[in-house]
Design an enzyme around this catalytic site. Structure first.
Site, PDB file in Angstrom:
ATOM      1  N   CYS A  72       0.868  -1.184   0.000  1.00  0.00           N
ATOM      2  CA  CYS A  72       0.000   0.000   0.000  1.00  0.00           C
ATOM      3  C   CYS A  72       0.896   1.222   0.000  1.00  0.00           C
ATOM      4  O   CYS A  72       1.671   1.425   0.939  1.00  0.00           O
ATOM      5  CB  CYS A  72      -0.894  -0.021   1.243  1.00  0.00           C
ATOM      6  SG  CYS A  72      -1.841   1.492   1.513  1.00  0.00           S
ATOM      7  N   CYS A 183      -0.631   3.730  -6.485  1.00  0.00           N
ATOM      8  CA  CYS A 183      -1.458   3.000  -5.522  1.00  0.00           C
ATOM      9  C   CYS A 183      -1.575   1.585  -6.046  1.00  0.00           C
ATOM     10  O   CYS A 183      -1.774   1.376  -7.256  1.00  0.00           O
ATOM     11  CB  CYS A 183      -2.839   3.651  -5.397  1.00  0.00           C
ATOM     12  SG  CYS A 183      -4.019   2.682  -4.430  1.00  0.00           S
TER      13      CYS A 183
END
Length: 264
Positions: A72, A183
């Protein structure tokens, strides 16, 4: 036997796990998602750090971990120092692929597509200063794409008009020729992003680089004979996306609810 741990707020970290699994198919892995707090790009920094630490504490108490990947970008830009200080296994973060994008751009104009938190973090600005100081970096922060990526994995069609609306600042003829998918959810929308941005735009993510880094940190010729996801943990009592993740679980593995012992 020790296993690999992959962590994300949702199912986006699968894009990283798949790259690592392709390179290291013999290793079993645990996937943990803090879906009760999804999406991470909307959290304050203190809450995000507390939640990540709480998940890692719970998993490390249950399993021997050989190496962990914070799959992440939003979390990686904040919590890596604290995780590395607390745990004795290697921890690999995922950060925006600014360096390879700077090497690939033809026009000198790079687009950073990430969550709002990631595009504004000092860590990200430092990456730009280190590797793209002679380039123009256009930043576009969106949590909406994270939600769209998760919906796509659930089998819902991607709303292309909605996607075009998010990318509108770059569709004026003066946008970047190289776009960083900052992302881990965004590679799940790579086909749709390419369609909207145009075939001439290069899309860059960190998946392969992370797989190489993980391989370099693990002992050679080790791991389990049969790899795959041996455990799946979620923090939401009514989780979404489990049907998607189950397809990668080993036979007999059951998703488990992970209650967090955190005041946050």
């Amino acid at each position: 036997m020790s296993q690999l741990l992959f962590f994300d707020s949702g199912v986006g970290g699968l894009s990283v796990w798949q790259e690592v699994h392709h390179s290291l198919p013999q290793w079993q892995a645990i996937y943990a998602m803090d879906d009760a707090a999804f999406p991470y790009g909307e959290l304050t920094e203190s809450v995000l750090v507390a939640r990540v630490l709480a998940v890692f504490e719970e998993i490390a108490a249950r399993h021997p971990i050989a190496l962990a990947v914070v799959a992440c970008n939003t979390a990686s830009t904040l919590v890596l120092p604290e995780l590395r200080a607390r745990f004795d296994f290697p921890i690999v973060g995922v950060v925006p692929a600014i360096k390879p994008a700077a090497l690939q751009t033809r026009s000198g104009k790079i687009g950073l597509l990430a969550t709002p938190g990631t595009v504004n973090r000092p860590y990200t600005r430092q990456l730009e200063a280190d590797f793209a100081k002679d380039k123009t970096v256009l930043r576009l922060g969106s949590s909406e794409l994270v939600i769209m990526a998760e919906a796509k994995l659930r089998g819902e069609p991607v709303d292309m008009a909605r996607l075009e609306g998010v990318l509108a600042p770059w569709l004026n003829g003066h946008g970047p020729d190289t776009v960083i998918l900052g992302c881990t959810h965004f590679p799940l929308l790579k086909e749709e992003l390419a369609q909207v941005l145009g075939n001439g735009v290069i899309l860059v993510d960190s998946g392969q680089a992370i797989a190489r880094r993980v391989a370099s940190l693990l002992p050679q010729a080790t791991g389990n004979k049969k790899g795959g996801l041996s455990h799946l943990y979620h923090t939401a009592e009514d989780p979404k996306g489990l049907a998607l993740l189950r397809r990668w679980l080993q036979p007999g593995a059951v998703p488990e609810f992970l209650p967090l012992h955190s005041s946050s």
